[in-house]
Structures are given as C-alpha cells and as structure tokens.
Design a protein around this motif. Structure first.
Motif, PDB file in Angstrom:
ATOM      1  N   THR A   1      68.696   5.471 -33.337  1.00 47.94           N
ATOM      2  CA  THR A   1      66.954   4.989 -33.199  1.00 47.94           C
ATOM      3  C   THR A   1      66.706   5.233 -34.613  1.00 47.94           C
ATOM      4  N   ASP A   2      65.617   4.964 -35.011  1.00 53.67           N
ATOM      5  CA  ASP A   2      64.987   4.870 -36.311  1.00 53.67           C
ATOM      6  C   ASP A   2      64.886   6.358 -36.829  1.00 53.67           C
ATOM      7  N   GLU A   3      64.669   7.254 -36.051  1.00 56.25           N
ATOM      8  CA  GLU A   3      64.788   8.575 -36.665  1.00 56.25           C
ATOM      9  C   GLU A   3      65.803   9.525 -36.553  1.00 56.25           C
ATOM     10  N   GLY A   4      66.983   9.042 -35.719  1.00 57.82           N
ATOM     11  CA  GLY A   4      68.115   9.893 -35.337  1.00 57.82           C
ATOM     12  C   GLY A   4      69.107   9.315 -34.453  1.00 57.82           C
ATOM     13  N   ILE A   5      69.572   9.958 -33.440  1.00 57.99           N
ATOM     14  CA  ILE A   5      70.715   9.409 -32.674  1.00 57.99           C
ATOM     15  C   ILE A   5      70.516  10.388 -31.215  1.00 57.99           C
ATOM     16  N   VAL A   6      70.726   9.315 -30.128  1.00 53.00           N
ATOM     17  CA  VAL A   6      70.658   9.886 -28.903  1.00 53.00           C
ATOM     18  C   VAL A   6      71.969   9.678 -28.345  1.00 53.00           C
ATOM     19  N   TYR A   7      72.493  10.648 -27.441  1.00 54.61           N
ATOM     20  CA  TYR A   7      73.783  10.314 -26.892  1.00 54.61           C
ATOM     21  C   TYR A   7      73.882  11.211 -25.516  1.00 54.61           C
ATOM     22  N   ALA A   8      74.796  11.195 -24.863  1.00 57.76           N
ATOM     23  CA  ALA A   8      74.897  11.733 -23.609  1.00 57.76           C
ATOM     24  C   ALA A   8      76.243  12.720 -23.566  1.00 57.76           C
ATOM     25  N   SER A   9      76.051  13.651 -22.579  1.00 58.50           N
ATOM     26  CA  SER A   9      77.307  14.662 -22.817  1.00 58.50           C
ATOM     27  C   SER A   9      77.518  15.160 -21.414  1.00 58.50           C
ATOM     28  N   MET A  10      78.535  15.277 -20.985  1.00 56.22           N
ATOM     29  CA  MET A  10      78.898  15.675 -19.523  1.00 56.22           C
ATOM     30  C   MET A  10      78.795  17.438 -19.634  1.00 56.22           C
ATOM     31  N   ASN A  11      78.162  17.719 -18.659  1.00 55.58           N
ATOM     32  CA  ASN A  11      78.047  19.391 -18.364  1.00 55.58           C
ATOM     33  C   ASN A  11      79.058  20.056 -17.598  1.00 55.58           C
ATOM     34  N   HIS A  12      79.600  19.320 -16.860  1.00 56.50           N
ATOM     35  CA  HIS A  12      80.482  19.535 -15.765  1.00 56.50           C
ATOM     36  C   HIS A  12      81.470  18.480 -15.473  1.00 56.50           C
ATOM     37  N   GLN A  13      82.714  18.857 -15.086  1.00 58.13           N
ATOM     38  CA  GLN A  13      83.747  17.900 -14.654  1.00 58.13           C
ATOM     39  C   GLN A  13      83.112  16.855 -13.864  1.00 58.13           C
ATOM     40  N   TYR A  14      83.350  15.433 -13.840  1.00 63.48           N
ATOM     41  CA  TYR A  14      82.906  14.249 -13.227  1.00 63.48           C
ATOM     42  C   TYR A  14      83.218  14.523 -11.863  1.00 63.48           C
ATOM     43  N   SER A  15      82.131  14.405 -10.940  1.00 63.23           N
ATOM     44  CA  SER A  15      82.461  14.303  -9.522  1.00 63.23           C
ATOM     45  C   SER A  15      81.940  12.981  -9.062  1.00 63.23           C
ATOM     46  N   ILE A  16      82.218  12.245  -7.978  1.00 66.61           N
ATOM     47  CA  ILE A  16      81.984  11.064  -7.344  1.00 66.61           C
ATOM     48  C   ILE A  16      80.137  11.381  -7.093  1.00 66.61           C
ATOM     49  N   ARG A  17      80.031  12.096  -6.523  1.00 62.05           N
ATOM     50  CA  ARG A  17      78.563  12.533  -6.003  1.00 62.05           C
ATOM     51  C   ARG A  17      77.963  13.541  -6.726  1.00 62.05           C
ATOM     52  N   ASP A  18      78.385  13.862  -7.940  1.00 61.87           N
ATOM     53  CA  ASP A  18      77.715  14.956  -8.781  1.00 61.87           C
ATOM     54  C   ASP A  18      77.688  14.615 -10.139  1.00 61.87           C
ATOM     55  N   PHE A  19      76.921  14.109 -10.794  1.00 66.72           N
ATOM     56  CA  PHE A  19      76.523  13.772 -12.334  1.00 66.72           C
ATOM     57  C   PHE A  19      75.728  14.622 -12.732  1.00 66.72           C
ATOM     58  N   ASP A  20      76.295  15.528 -13.605  1.00 67.65           N
ATOM     59  CA  ASP A  20      75.667  16.829 -14.308  1.00 67.65           C
ATOM     60  C   ASP A  20      75.630  16.450 -15.872  1.00 67.65           C
ATOM     61  N   ASN A  21      74.932  15.671 -16.287  1.00 69.35           N
ATOM     62  CA  ASN A  21      75.076  15.156 -17.884  1.00 69.35           C
ATOM     63  C   ASN A  21      73.708  15.765 -18.462  1.00 69.35           C
ATOM     64  N   SER A  22      73.672  15.726 -19.692  1.00 73.51           N
ATOM     65  CA  SER A  22      72.417  16.050 -20.381  1.00 73.51           C
ATOM     66  C   SER A  22      72.242  14.544 -21.293  1.00 73.51           C
ATOM     67  N   ILE A  23      70.935  14.506 -21.818  1.00 70.12           N
ATOM     68  CA  ILE A  23      70.907  13.565 -22.867  1.00 70.12           C
ATOM     69  C   ILE A  23      70.331  14.304 -24.065  1.00 70.12           C
ATOM     70  N   ILE A  24      70.933  14.092 -25.017  1.00 77.12           N
ATOM     71  CA  ILE A  24      70.807  14.739 -26.474  1.00 77.12           C
ATOM     72  C   ILE A  24      70.217  14.056 -27.632  1.00 77.12           C
ATOM     73  N   TYR A  25      69.138  14.567 -28.229  1.00 79.33           N
ATOM     74  CA  TYR A  25      68.830  13.838 -29.152  1.00 79.33           C
ATOM     75  C   TYR A  25      68.754  14.681 -30.617  1.00 79.33           C
ATOM     76  N   CYS A  26      69.113  13.950 -31.615  1.00 76.84           N
ATOM     77  CA  CYS A  26      69.395  14.553 -32.781  1.00 76.84           C
ATOM     78  C   CYS A  26      68.677  13.693 -33.874  1.00 76.84           C
ATOM     79  N   ALA A  27      67.829  14.428 -34.615  1.00 73.88           N
ATOM     80  CA  ALA A  27      66.843  13.764 -35.583  1.00 73.88           C
ATOM     81  C   ALA A  27      67.500  14.058 -36.898  1.00 73.88           C
ATOM     82  N   ARG A  28      66.986  13.070 -37.715  1.00 75.23           N
ATOM     83  CA  ARG A  28      67.423  13.039 -39.133  1.00 75.23           C
ATOM     84  C   ARG A  28      66.464  13.947 -39.818  1.00 75.23           C
ATOM     85  N   LYS A  29      67.167  14.703 -40.674  1.00 75.13           N
ATOM     86  CA  LYS A  29      66.436  15.651 -41.761  1.00 75.13           C
ATOM     87  C   LYS A  29      65.383  14.582 -42.686  1.00 75.13           C
TER      88      LYS A  29
END
Length: 76
Positions: A45-73
């Motif tokens: 992004t203009d101010e940093g980076i956004v990415y996804a991270s899996m919180n638990h092992q993938y399951s066909i009916r259970d998506f447990d993910n986080s969206i993480i934003y990391c700002a530039r100093k």
C-alpha cells in the motif's frame, strides 16, 4: 488459499516482498512484522504492506485466517 504456498508482490519503486510459507525475502526495508507462519498474498500500500496468514491448518469448511497490516516507519 492453501494451494498457493508462495506469494510475491512488487511495487512501482521495484521493492519486492516474497513469502515462502514462514520465510520472507524483501528489499523494502520493512521488517519486524513477518513473524507469522503460512504467510500469503502480500500487497504493498502507500503506507506499508497488507498480507494474509493462516491461523490453523486448512480445512475445506473452516478458513481461519488473519489479515495483517504492517506500516512503514515515518521518517519524521
């Protein structure tokens, strides 16, 4: 999501960020915010980076993910 274990993004300044599950490689100077495992889909992004991270092992009916934003100093 679980089928793509590597992800890369490149911005207009030719900074890149590459994920290989729990490892990252970058020339962006952004550090200290890539402590997750199974990181995917980075986007600059203009101010940093956004990415996804899996919180638990993938399951066909259970998506447990986080969206993480990391700002530039700010330089000020």
């Amino acid at each position: 999501m679980p089928y793509y274990h590597t992800s890369i993004t490149v911005n207009d300044k030719l900074e890149y960020l590459y994920f290989d599950e729990s490892e990252y490689y970058s020339n962006s100077g952004i550090s200290g915010c890539f402590e997750s495992e199974k990181m995917m889909y980075p986007n600059f992004t203009d101010e940093g980076i956004v990415y996804a991270s899996m919180n638990h092992q993938y399951s066909i009916r259970d998506f447990d993910n986080s969206i993480i934003y990391c700002a530039r100093k700010s330089d000020s």
